[in-house]
Design an enzyme around this catalytic site. Structure first.
Site, mmCIF file in Angstrom:
data_model
loop_
_atom_site.group_PDB
_atom_site.id
_atom_site.type_symbol
_atom_site.label_atom_id
_atom_site.label_comp_id
_atom_site.label_asym_id
_atom_site.label_seq_id
_atom_site.Cartn_x
_atom_site.Cartn_y
_atom_site.Cartn_z
ATOM 1 N N VAL A 108 -15.697 -28.484 -12.323
ATOM 2 C CA VAL A 108 -14.592 -29.272 -12.867
ATOM 3 C C VAL A 108 -14.936 -30.753 -13.030
ATOM 4 O O VAL A 108 -14.794 -31.333 -14.110
ATOM 5 C CB VAL A 108 -13.347 -29.138 -11.942
ATOM 6 C CG1 VAL A 108 -12.227 -30.046 -12.406
ATOM 7 C CG2 VAL A 108 -12.874 -27.695 -11.872
ATOM 8 N N ASP A 109 -15.413 -31.377 -11.956
ATOM 9 C CA ASP A 109 -15.529 -32.845 -11.932
ATOM 10 C C ASP A 109 -16.399 -33.431 -13.050
ATOM 11 O O ASP A 109 -16.018 -34.425 -13.677
ATOM 12 C CB ASP A 109 -16.060 -33.328 -10.577
ATOM 13 C CG ASP A 109 -15.143 -32.910 -9.441
ATOM 14 O OD1 ASP A 109 -14.020 -32.443 -9.730
ATOM 15 O OD2 ASP A 109 -15.552 -33.036 -8.284
ATOM 16 N N HIS A 153 -13.791 -26.198 -6.253
ATOM 17 C CA HIS A 153 -12.897 -27.120 -6.947
ATOM 18 C C HIS A 153 -13.688 -28.235 -7.624
ATOM 19 O O HIS A 153 -13.189 -28.923 -8.502
ATOM 20 C CB HIS A 153 -11.949 -27.702 -5.898
ATOM 21 C CG HIS A 153 -10.804 -28.481 -6.453
ATOM 22 N ND1 HIS A 153 -10.962 -29.521 -7.341
ATOM 23 C CD2 HIS A 153 -9.481 -28.373 -6.254
ATOM 24 C CE1 HIS A 153 -9.772 -30.012 -7.648
ATOM 25 N NE2 HIS A 153 -8.871 -29.333 -7.000
ATOM 26 N N CYS A 154 -14.959 -28.425 -7.207
ATOM 27 C CA CYS A 154 -15.661 -29.644 -7.630
ATOM 28 C C CYS A 154 -16.620 -29.449 -8.798
ATOM 29 O O CYS A 154 -16.388 -29.962 -9.885
ATOM 30 C CB CYS A 154 -16.402 -30.236 -6.447
ATOM 31 S SG CYS A 154 -15.280 -30.741 -5.126
ATOM 32 N N LEU A 155 -17.717 -28.716 -8.560
ATOM 33 C CA LEU A 155 -18.786 -28.708 -9.571
ATOM 34 C C LEU A 155 -18.378 -28.152 -10.935
ATOM 35 O O LEU A 155 -18.791 -28.703 -11.958
ATOM 36 C CB LEU A 155 -20.016 -27.959 -9.036
ATOM 37 C CG LEU A 155 -20.715 -28.639 -7.859
ATOM 38 C CD1 LEU A 155 -22.086 -28.041 -7.628
ATOM 39 C CD2 LEU A 155 -20.822 -30.145 -8.040
#
Ligand code: NAD
Length: 425
Positions: A269-270, A265-267
């Site tokens: 996207v963020d 969910h993080c790399l």
């Protein structure tokens, strides 16, 4: 007013990886916790004591339910207020643009419950300004109260690392912030009861940027070693050995390793939340992020290229070959498949006519990529594969069996010793 005293009534909006873990910890330290999620099936399963988050075991969830202080709910009908509410809902990208609709609806659903002295904390990863410019006004409008004067508002980024048993929610320092001194004090005292150490920063914007800095740093450094791995291979130099050697330097170097692409969910996207804001507000491109996206996004294609080259050396085509993918999730020891590179790799190989199988003990049947047959990791399965592609180095995989029984392994994680039948990325 210090709302955080005695039996604090806590509402956690979003019972996913972040929200559920937080709710469990809060029950442990004595809060009365309502876990709200719009996903009715998820709530039913939680109420029945079944967790879908690996780091939260069924036994922990059942113990929380047994205290009578954890109530998973899908609607706020029976909740008449709270002392603290934490928002932990998804912040995805939609066609490359940050999608804050989950935060907006979470804030709207809380607004009617905000009373004088209540505290609301946003934990979802997002670009700087979200807490003050989006969440604050929605809460004010729905409650008729003023942020700061009547209720507290802050931001505290989550640093949870699924599968990591060493650095947990409790042991990892937590950055906290508030829109004013009173909000910061209440937010901090709330988290001081949950974690070992809190780190206060001067504003929600700084806290929001802190999270994006951390993830962008990781994203960029992974891209660096990924790009270098491709060059090193073409130059005939063992990149993995160089990484091991560089990692002996006790200062000025941090170890990152190549892989088949970034997922979760993080790399993926963020960092784009940050580059989107830089472009929108400043009209400039955040070149590091864009370059890192480009390199990391193309790693699945590179993995396939390396596999094609290996088969080619044997005079074989991908068409009709049996290929076994080891690991489908985005990283070791977790069952999270969001943005996992295995999907693109499977699709590319399927398009070339490969007979695809995959093994991943952390994944539900329905989460395997389309056209991929789920199998157990057995000596027969390994021996029957024309090629094995190790995409995730789950602890559950028997590395020596993989080396012993496979005809050829492309190891994208530096998990196996390179050898006659094992090639590293
Ligand atoms: N998973 C991680 O390791 C991790 C780590 C750090 C930060 N984060 C950030 O935390 C946030 C949450 O991530 P996650 O992994 O827990 O997501 P998740 O998808 O696991 O869980 C989010 C939950 O929120 C629910 N939801 C969506 N809209 C809602 C609403 N309006 N009201 C109530 N519930 C709602 C969803 O049904 C889902 O169950 C994201 O911003 C993410 O970037 C995640």
């Amino acid at each position: 007013m210090m709302a955080v005293m005695g039996k604090t009534r806590l509402v956690v909006v979003g019972q996913g990886y972040v929200g559920l873990a937080l709710a469990m910890r809060a029950v442990e330290v004595g809060f009365d916790v309502v876990g709200f999620d719009v996903d009715g099936d998820r709530i039913k399963s939680l109420a029945a004591g079944h967790s879908f988050v690996e780091d939260v075991g069924d036994d922990l969830l059942q113990a929380a339910l047994a205290t009578g202080r954890y109530r998973p709910i899908a609607g706020f009908d029976e909740v008449d207020g709270f002392d603290v509410a934490v928002i932990a809902v998804p912040t995805p990208l939609r066609e490359g643009v940050p999608d804050l609709s989950y935060i907006e609806s979470a804030a709207r659903s809380l607004a009617g419950l905000v009373g004088p002295g209540a505290t609301v904390v946003l934990e979802s990863t997002t670009f700087p300004g979200t807490t003050e410019e989006l969440v604050g006004p929605i809460l004010e409008q729905g409650s008729g109260l003023a942020a700061g004067a009547d209720f507290h508002l802050g931001y505290s980024p989550e640093r949870i690392d699924p599968g990591n048993r060493t650095n947990t929610l409790v042991t990892t320092p937590k950055v906290v912030s508030g829109i004013d001194a009173a909000s910061l004090a209440v937010v901090r005292s709330f988290y001081d009861r949950l974690v070992e150490e809190t780190v206060a920063v001067s504003s929600p914007r700084v806290a929001e940027l802190t999270k994006l800095l951390e993830n962008t740093f990781r994203h960029v450094n992974i891209a660096l070693v990924n790009e270098l791995a491709m060059f090193a291979n073409d130059l005939g130099i063992d990149m993995w050995e160089a990484i091991d050697a560089a990692s002996t330097k006790p200062f000025g170097y941090l170890r990152f390793t190549p892989g088949p692409g970034v997922g979760g969910h993080c790399l993926p996207v963020d960092p784009s939340y940050l580059s989107w804001q830089v472009r929108r507000r400043l009209g400039q491109s955040f070149r590091f992020v864009e370059l890192a996206n480009d390199v990391n996004d193309h790693m699945p294609d590179y993995v396939v290229r390396r596999l094609v080259a290996a088969l080619n050396r044997r005079g074989e085509a991908v068409l009709g070959r049996r290929i076994l993918l080891l690991g489908v999730s985005f990283k070791r020891n977790v069952g999270d498949c969001r943005e996992a590179p295995s999907r693109r790799i499977a699709r590319l190989l399927a398009d070339m006519g490969a007979d695809l199988r995959a093994c991943d003990p952390h994944i539900e049947m329905g989460d395997f990529p389309a056209g991929v047959a789920p199998v157990e990791l057995t000596a027969d399965e390994l021996a029957a594969a024309d090629a094995v592609v190790a995409l995730v180095d789950h602890d559950a995989f028997d590395a020596s069996a993989v080396v012993r029984h496979s005809r050829y392994v492309l190891d994208t994680r530096g998990w196996l010793p390179a050898g006659e039948n094992v090639e590293r990325l």
